[in-house]
Design an enzyme around this catalytic site. Structure first.
Site, PDB file in Angstrom:
ATOM      1  N   TYR A  18      29.572  40.263  44.773  1.00  0.00           N
ATOM      2  CA  TYR A  18      30.432  41.242  44.736  1.00  0.00           C
ATOM      3  C   TYR A  18      29.768  42.757  44.501  1.00  0.00           C
ATOM      4  O   TYR A  18      29.822  43.798  44.785  1.00  0.00           O
ATOM      5  CB  TYR A  18      31.517  40.805  43.708  1.00  0.00           C
ATOM      6  CG  TYR A  18      32.396  42.085  43.285  1.00  0.00           C
ATOM      7  CD1 TYR A  18      33.356  42.623  44.080  1.00  0.00           C
ATOM      8  CD2 TYR A  18      32.292  42.593  42.093  1.00  0.00           C
ATOM      9  CE1 TYR A  18      34.241  43.776  43.759  1.00  0.00           C
ATOM     10  CE2 TYR A  18      33.337  43.710  41.682  1.00  0.00           C
ATOM     11  CZ  TYR A  18      34.092  44.103  42.553  1.00  0.00           C
ATOM     12  OH  TYR A  18      34.731  45.244  42.189  1.00  0.00           O
ATOM     13  N   GLU A  40      42.917  44.333  39.664  1.00  0.00           N
ATOM     14  CA  GLU A  40      42.380  45.068  38.263  1.00  0.00           C
ATOM     15  C   GLU A  40      43.825  44.610  37.271  1.00  0.00           C
ATOM     16  O   GLU A  40      43.263  44.363  36.168  1.00  0.00           O
ATOM     17  CB  GLU A  40      42.215  46.514  38.601  1.00  0.00           C
ATOM     18  CG  GLU A  40      40.898  46.842  39.159  1.00  0.00           C
ATOM     19  CD  GLU A  40      39.722  46.156  38.618  1.00  0.00           C
ATOM     20  OE1 GLU A  40      39.552  46.035  37.403  1.00  0.00           O
ATOM     21  OE2 GLU A  40      38.508  46.256  39.312  1.00  0.00           O
ATOM     22  N   TRP A  48      36.550  39.586  35.004  1.00  0.00           N
ATOM     23  CA  TRP A  48      36.434  39.903  36.380  1.00  0.00           C
ATOM     24  C   TRP A  48      36.128  38.753  37.119  1.00  0.00           C
ATOM     25  O   TRP A  48      36.557  38.519  38.232  1.00  0.00           O
ATOM     26  CB  TRP A  48      35.763  41.195  36.675  1.00  0.00           C
ATOM     27  CG  TRP A  48      35.831  41.669  38.150  1.00  0.00           C
ATOM     28  CD1 TRP A  48      34.758  41.557  39.094  1.00  0.00           C
ATOM     29  CD2 TRP A  48      36.802  41.956  38.887  1.00  0.00           C
ATOM     30  NE1 TRP A  48      35.249  42.121  40.352  1.00  0.00           N
ATOM     31  CE2 TRP A  48      36.613  42.157  40.157  1.00  0.00           C
ATOM     32  CE3 TRP A  48      38.226  42.181  38.363  1.00  0.00           C
ATOM     33  CZ2 TRP A  48      37.460  42.622  41.083  1.00  0.00           C
ATOM     34  CZ3 TRP A  48      39.265  42.603  39.617  1.00  0.00           C
ATOM     35  CH2 TRP A  48      38.459  42.977  40.959  1.00  0.00           C
TER      36      TRP A  48
END
Length: 192
Positions: A18, A40, A48
């Site tokens: 990512y 988010e 995350w």
């Protein structure tokens, strides 16, 4: 063999992929911008990495982030989402996703695209920061404060200033790769 220098936060293979391919790259596709806004918000209180692991499940569960479809979800769909172990099963976050889809469609109608709306908070151009360390990265900025206030005014949920700043980093509105990271210059060249 020379070791690749990157930001210190990616730890897992998924995080690294990512970081190396997506984080900080300017996004102008409305569907992708909506996806990141939802992810988010889903991350609030979590890591995350947790959300990245569930990302494909989110795409499946939420009709590939088709805001029109999501805006029409009913109580039966909410019940099935609450039973889906592949996503974060939080009633408030699921309700926020449906509400955010409705608000997203209203913004698209008003501005022509969500892209035009959201990028105005950075003057239409990615902010190129020169952070020496992740300790230099703020939790929020004047731009994320303004974005958060306006999103909240428009009925969006889970869009506090810290979430907005993480969103701005993710979609390349700001380049917060550290200066020693190999992606800093690459992302800087892909101006938003």
């Amino acid at each position: 063999m020379k070791r690749t220098s990157r930001c210190p936060w990616p730890k897992t293979e998924l995080d690294i992929a990512y970081h190396d391919k997506e984080w900080g790259v300017p996004v102008h596709n409305d569907r992708v911008l909506f996806e990141f806004l939802i992810l988010e918000g889903a991350q609030a209180g979590l890591s995350w990495s947790t959300i990245l692991k569930k990302r494909e499940n989110y795409r499946r569960a939420f009709d590939n982030f088709d805001a029109r479809k999501i805006s029409r979800y009913d109580s039966r769909k909410v019940k099935s989402l609450l039973a889906d172990a592949g996503i974060v099963r939080n009633r408030l976050k699921i309700a926020a996703t449906i509400q955010n889809a409705k608000a997203f469609l209203a913004v698209q109608k008003e501005f022509g695209s969500f892209d035009a709306y959201v990028w105005q908070f950075v003057g239409g151009k990615a902010i190129q920061n020169r952070r020496r360390s992740m300790k230099d990265v703020p939790a929020h900025t004047a731009e994320s404060d303004a974005m958060s206030r306006d999103l909240l005014k428009r009925g969006f949920k889970f869009v506090g200033s810290t979430i907005c700043y993480a969103y701005m980093q993710a979609v390349g509105m700001v380049n917060d790769h550290t200066v020693n990271c190999f992606r800093h210059k690459q992302v800087g060249r892909s101006r938003g």
